[in-house]
Design a protein around this motif. Structure first.
Motif: not given
Length: 487
Positions: A267-290
């Protein structure tokens, strides 16, 4: 970029996408995904009947749900590798055959062990389904048209689990629990036949090196965390919960370190070097928890405080869940036209307002009010989740597509497991504090008020997460694809 150029950029080569009809492929994916995802929530209503017929205890029976979530959580991280080793048809048909076989085993299970085996086979099919579906959409549609396609997929992802409990309740009123599987079986077979005819290969397998150590660390890491948190609602904690979470966390840390070192990561974690992908990941965590907190807390409130039946509480939550799925195609098309900010910022503002209203509900709140609040929160989530996810994946280069979809799907599984445990834990703590101060803690009215107090505390934390989501929403920018990573 033309369709053919997009196919070339995507590493196609099995066959040109210029003359491939997208709609039959999309329908093939949707049919299979609907019935596999439907089974995540279809069986839970039958648990009381299964306990009597199979002669097992509630903790044992809970493995039908925990085991399902565990297999999905373990398989999804490995999907990035599997998608690169097998063709679209091989992956999809393999997933559906596993799911169909599992459905048959469940329907004919003579005892609990066979029923559990069938559920695990179903979970294996489901765990492979979502990554295949999302990766196919990324390859098949150019960035400017992905919103509508992802919105259509979102309809299935939200509609299927929403209708599951209500549908199973209707079936169980007149039929035995085995019919929950018998009725799904012909549709699963039809999905295999339909996909065999219409599903085309949209990418070429590159067959990267298999890193066994990464697979083992991934399985222990994500499996331990998902299992630990999904088991934390039980009466007994101890090593079974905290030990597995700790082991999972250590394995996950080692997994992350290895992915950043090896040449061909699982699982290539270098995808997090792309800022919109990182913001997406954090937002999706919040949304799934909600999302999972709402789906978990409201039934406790409806049944424990308001005295509603399981079926009635399911019906009360059904319109919002259905609407969430039904408007996903609309939010997808709006995303294509206006970009993510036009949806995500208003959506998070809406979410903050609704979460605040949820902190104000009490025993006198009408069912109509709960219905409206639930509809509103599901609309807000629909405005945020799929547009955010599409925008984040759009920024990634093609070689990161399998890794990006695997990362986001894995984070959603983990966030769901953590979210349920976290919010129910807060609710239980608030409930206990209220009863400790009560002069008559065993009185039904006091117990109902304690439940409301616990739910209030949980939704206050939910409000905090919603505010964090609102802040993050202002950092979202429209992705045009093939962006350069940040240094």
């Amino acid at each position: 970029m033309t369709v053919n150029e997009h196919a070339a950029a995507a590493g196609g080569g099995t066959e040109s996408l210029e003359h491939v009809k997208r709609m039959p492929i999309l329908i093939s994916l949707m049919i299979g995904a609907f019935f596999s995802i439907l089974n995540e929530t279809l069986l839970n209503v039958a648990f009381p009947e299964l306990m009597i017929e199979l002669g097992v205890t509630a903790p044992t029976l809970q493995w039908l749900a925990t085991g399902y979530m565990l297999v999905v959580g373990v398989l999804v991280p490995s999907s990035a590798l599997l998608v690169q080793w097998f063709t679209t048809r091989q992956m999809f048909l393999g997933a559906m055959i596993l799911f169909t076989l599992g459905t048959l085993v469940c329907g004919t299970a003579p005892h609990f062990a066979f029923l559990l085996l069938g559920r695990l086979l179903q979970a294996a099919g489901t765990g492979l389904m979502l990554p295949v579906m999302m990766n196919t959409i990324l390859v098949l549609y150019p960035p400017e048209k992905r919103g509508g396609a992802m919105g259509t997929i979102g309809l299935v992802i939200m509609f299927a689990p929403a209708i599951g409990p209500t549908l199973s309740g209707l079936i169980l009123q007149s039929l035995q629990w085995r019919w929950l599987f018998y009725l799904v079986l012909p549709f699963a077979v039809f999905s295999i036949v339909f996909a065999s005819i219409y599903l085309k290969n949209v990418s070429q397998p590159t067959k990267p090196k298999v890193d066994v150590v990464s697979i083992v660390l991934s399985t222990i890491g994500f499996g331990g965390i998902v299992y630990g948190f999904s088991s934390s609602g039980g009466a007994d904690g101890g090593f079974r919960v905290y030990g597995t979470i700790l082991i999972g966390a250590i394995a996950l840390l080692l997994f992350v370190m290895r992915q950043l070192r090896v040449k061909e990561p699982l699982m290539d974690l270098r995808a997090f070097a792309y800022p919109m992908f990182t913001v997406t990941a954090i937002l999706l965590i919040i949304m799934m928890m909600t999302l999972f907190s709402t789906m978990s807390l409201l039934p406790f409130l409806f049944q424990g405080a308001l005295g509603m039946t399981v079926f009635a509480s399911g019906l009360l939550m059904l319109p919002g869940s259905l609407l969430n799925g039904l408007i996903s195609p609309l939010t997808g098309k709006l995303f294509d036209k206006f970009g993510p900010r036009a949806l995500v910022i208003p959506g998070t503002v809406f979410l903050v307002v609704i979460m605040w209203f949820f902190t104000r509900v009490n025993l006198d709140t009408s069912k109509a009010t709960f219905l409206v609040l639930h509809i509103c929160i599901m609309i807000a989530i629909s405005m945020i989740m799929m547009p955010t996810q599409t925008n984040g994946l759009n920024q990634l280069p093609q070689r990161y597509y399998p890794h990006g979809t695997a990362i986001l799907n894995t984070l959603q599984q983990v966030a769901g497991a953590i979210g349920v445990a976290f919010f129910i834990g807060i609710m239980t703590t608030g409930q206990s504090k209220y009863l400790a101060q009560s002069s008559d803690p065993k009185a039904p009215v006091e117990m109902a008020k304690a439940m409301v107090s616990g739910v209030h505390n949980a939704f206050l934390y939910g409000l905090g997460f919603a505010v964090l989501a609102l802040v993050l929403a202002f950092f979202i920018k429209r992705s045009q694809g093939q962006a350069k990573p940040t240094s």
